[in-house]
Design an enzyme around this catalytic site. Structure first.
Site, PDB file in Angstrom:
ATOM      1  N   TRP A  32       0.776  -1.344  -0.222  1.00  0.00           N
ATOM      2  CA  TRP A  32       0.164   0.241  -0.097  1.00  0.00           C
ATOM      3  C   TRP A  32       0.959   1.583  -0.158  1.00  0.00           C
ATOM      4  CZ3 TRP A  32      -5.302   2.198   0.750  1.00  0.00           C
ATOM      5  CH2 TRP A  32      -5.154   3.119   0.966  1.00  0.00           C
ATOM      6  N   ASN A  34      -0.332   5.610  -0.067  1.00  0.00           N
ATOM      7  CA  ASN A  34      -0.605   7.188   0.343  1.00  0.00           C
ATOM      8  C   ASN A  34       0.060   8.358  -0.332  1.00  0.00           C
ATOM      9  OD1 ASN A  34      -0.823   6.066   2.678  1.00  0.00           O
ATOM     10  ND2 ASN A  34      -1.465   7.960   3.459  1.00  0.00           N
ATOM     11  N   ASP A  35       0.463   8.913   0.668  1.00  0.00           N
ATOM     12  CA  ASP A  35       0.308  10.314   0.505  1.00  0.00           C
ATOM     13  C   ASP A  35       2.158  10.289  -0.232  1.00  0.00           C
ATOM     14  OD1 ASP A  35      -2.228  10.544   1.793  1.00  0.00           O
ATOM     15  OD2 ASP A  35      -0.673  11.785   3.913  1.00  0.00           O
ATOM     16  N   TRP A 301      -9.778   7.977  -0.418  1.00  0.00           N
ATOM     17  CA  TRP A 301      -9.569   7.699   1.269  1.00  0.00           C
ATOM     18  C   TRP A 301     -11.537   7.135   0.680  1.00  0.00           C
ATOM     19  CZ3 TRP A 301      -6.395   6.030   3.505  1.00  0.00           C
ATOM     20  CH2 TRP A 301      -5.177   6.882   4.051  1.00  0.00           C
TER      21      TRP A 301
END
Length: 485
Positions: A32, A34-35, A301
């Site tokens: 995974w 994200n940002d 999200w």
């Protein structure tokens, strides 16, 4: 706690082949992301870090993944830079930023600690910490955390205090971070330092006094562009307004005036950065040639489904060059992309009421620009990544001056958001530039006036592109394959 060695060992044993991932959008080798974090130039190379959980395709204890590039198209994977391996960051090394300093490459990040009382109640502490490295290996400094929550004014929230963005200006280091006010409204706080280790609280740079621009303001970025100051942030739980702010967790920008003496920013109104289904937490850096470049997490999200058997989750957007025109942020694909253009194809003709497939116009790693003109039609449709049962549709309505994206038939097997609509400048001529990279589509309208970013889980054998109009439309088209050696 999780260590760097554990993470790197897992990655080496479970790495996903590059051909199963996008060709020129940053993804993790497995797991995974994200940002984007630490987007910076160090020793003449562009470094990009990202929030990373290697052990699954779900969010988990945050690490910092790391890639480096000379042109922001071809990226080289480097070892994981940070892991949650200290008492003060055992619950996660959250988002932050980086810059080149005399000490080396400095990473400033949010360190997260959880403490449990005798009744089993957990309290979260978010502080800011520092690591210094040589571009590949990093060590956390013994002074960590370098900013504590109790350095904020007494009535500010210390559990929601994160995502530092740091820069050097006028002989000092400056840092902005997201925070919640005493009224639980989003705000950006400003700190200064002489040495990156001892920080002084300055002021609330900007905030949401009325509580209408979402809640917590995450991932702030503050910079000067074309003679004005720009504040970017990502408000959580923001309500939609007409065709704006539809993502719940949005990315917005403000253009205004910065008062250096009072340390306040007259921010004006919020504007959406992207109108697609997948875009959050953008961060910028400035290149040695002066260009301001933005990259974001191309995911939402609220849309976290992953295709069956896919062992990676999430990607970064294509980096974009920023400029200001009449206080509007213009975003264009980085010019380095053209170095990878191949197999140029041009077409000019009329599109009518029957679906048309143009010979040679297909593919999933392409850069294609359309110019539509004429006034004998109302609606023009482009279907991309077309297969037997799949396509992602874009519709331009000339009378309503809107563009709609619809990925209902892109291969999703979950009940996710599939449609977005935005307005465009009224005109009988419009330019649409589509950039596809296996699992994504980014649309740049009118040379960067607005952008639509959307992830698609479509099987890679869905390669066709088709066009249709409800009246005669003149279409001019230039298409390139994007080939990454």
């Amino acid at each position: 706690m999780h260590t760097l060695k554990q993470a790197q060992t897992y990655i080496e044993q479970n790495r996903v082949g590059k051909r199963k991932r996008p060709a020129f959008h940053v993804t993790a080798p497995v797991g995974w992301i994200n940002d984007p974090n630490g987007f910076s130039v160090y020793r003449n190379q562009v470094h990009l870090f990202y929030q990373y959980h290697p052990y699954s395709t779900n969010w988990g204890p945050m690490h910092w993944g790391h890639v480096v590039s000379s042109d922001m198209i071809k990226w080289e994977e480097l070892p994981v830079a940070l892991a949650p391996d200290q008492a003060y960051d055992h619950a996660g090394v959250y988002s932050g930023s980086a810059l080149e300093t005399p000490e080396g490459h400095a990473l400033v990040y949010t360190s997260v600690e959880e403490k449990e009382d005798g009744d089993g109640n957990k309290t979260v502490y978010q502080t800011q910490s520092l690591a210094i490295g040589d571009g590949e290996n990093y060590h956390k400094v013994p002074e960590n955390p370098v900013i504590l929550g109790n350095q904020l004014p007494e009535d500010f929230n210390q559990s929601d205090f994160r995502d530092p963005k740091v820069w050097f200006e006028d002989g000092k280091y400056w840092l902005v971070a997201g925070n919640l006010s005493k009224d639980k409204h989003g705000q950006i706080v400003l700190f200064s330092s002489e040495d990156l280790r001892h920080w002084q609280y300055e002021n609330v740079l900007a905030g949401d006094e009325d509580g209408v621009i979402g809640k917590m303001w995450e991932c702030p970025d503050f910079f000067k562009l074309d003679g004005q100051h720009v504040l970017i942030t990502s408000p959580q739980n923001m309500s939609a307004a007409a065709y704006e702010f539809h993502n719940g967790h949005n990315a917005v920008y403000f253009v205004g005036h910065y008062n250096k003496e009072k340390h306040t920013f007259d921010k004006g109104c919020p504007h959406a950065l992207d109108y697609g289904l997948d875009f959050y937490a953008p961060q910028t850096t400035q290149l040695p040639d002066g260009r301001r470049i933005l990259v974001a997490w191309m995911k939402s999200w609220d849309s976290l489904a992953v295709a069956d058997g896919q062992e990676w989750q999430g990607m970064m957007s294509l980096p974009r060059e920023l400029s200001l025109e009449n206080e509007q942020l213009i975003q264009r694909p980085i010019r380095e992309l053209s170095d990878y253009h191949a197999n140029k194809l041009e077409f000019s003709g009329i599109i009518g009421k029957s679906f048309k497939i143009i010979e040679g116009v297909s593919g999933r790693q392409i850069d294609m620009t359309l110019r539509l003109s004429g006034n004998a039609y109302t609606s023009f449709t482009i279907d991309l990544a077309v297969g037997v049962n799949h396509y992602t549709r874009f519709i331009f309505n000339r009378h309503l001056n809107t563009i709609e994206v619809d990925r209902t038939y892109s291969g999703l097997q979950a009940d996710l958001n599939c449609q977005r609509k935005m307005t465009v400048t009224p005109s009988d001529n419009i330019e649409l530039r589509f950039i596809l990279d296996s699992h994504s589509i980014e649309l740049f309208v009118n040379d960067g006036e607005k952008v639509v970013s959307t992830e698609i889980p479509t099987p890679l054998d869905s390669q066709k592109i088709r066009f249709v109009s409800d009246g005669e439309t003149k279409l001019s088209l230039i298409k390139y394959d994007i080939i990454i050696p």
